[in-house]
Enzyme design. Sequence first.
Site, PDB file in Angstrom:
ATOM      1  N   SER A  56       0.825  -1.199   0.000  1.00 51.26           N
ATOM      2  CA  SER A  56       0.000   0.000   0.000  1.00 51.26           C
ATOM      3  C   SER A  56       0.870   1.263   0.000  1.00 51.26           C
ATOM      4  CB  SER A  56      -0.956  -0.067   1.199  1.00 51.26           C
ATOM      5  OG  SER A  56      -1.960   0.891   1.117  1.00 51.26           O
ATOM      6  N   HIS A  98      -2.465  -1.126  -4.627  1.00 49.79           N
ATOM      7  CA  HIS A  98      -3.926  -1.161  -4.720  1.00 49.79           C
ATOM      8  C   HIS A  98      -4.463   0.262  -4.599  1.00 49.79           C
ATOM      9  CE1 HIS A  98      -4.369  -1.859  -0.052  1.00 49.79           C
ATOM     10  NE2 HIS A  98      -3.741  -0.748  -0.333  1.00 49.79           N
TER      11      HIS A  98
END
Length: 194
Positions: free
Chosen positions: A97, A122
């Site tokens: 992330s 993501h």
Amino acid sequence: MLVPTVIEQTARGERAYDIYSRLLKDRIIMLSGEINDQMANSIIAQLLFLDAQDNTKDISLYINSPGGVITSGLAIMDTMNFIKSDVSTIAIGMAASMASILLTSGTKGKRFALPNSTVLIHQPLGGAQGQQTDIQIAANEILKSRKKINEILHETTGQPLEKIQKDTERDNYLTAEEAKEYGLIDEIMANKKK
């Protein structure tokens, strides 16, 4: 968390350091755990300190993190880009992330991963509750964050924005080799023992 102490011999006798302070002497910063404001302030202070000490030498940022708060991560990234010292980034374990954004934001040519590292990219996560207008404000902020993160990935990897948009639609786990092919890192660090 138990922090090991290192004993160092000096001309004046012995000196004890916590391991992170000892690593800092060698221009190594450890980013481990969730990225939040407290961690960001600590990492930023270390980057600024090392840059003020000698901005001609590289700083190594070792990353093992599940990610965290976007604004905290972007504050670290902005500081990495602001200082004169090159910042070498090294993924150890997991760079997920927001941590993957910091990994790929290192100085070009100096972004690495250990062979068994995992990188996760993501779209930003978030949630909202309350009045409809508050939920709409939160949703718009998440969309702005996603656009910003995708633009950073585009700049650092060279991948087309459309591909990044598609690839970050869901969790996208990459091995060190896949992260290199994608352009998130430049090299995989080899085993020094071989």
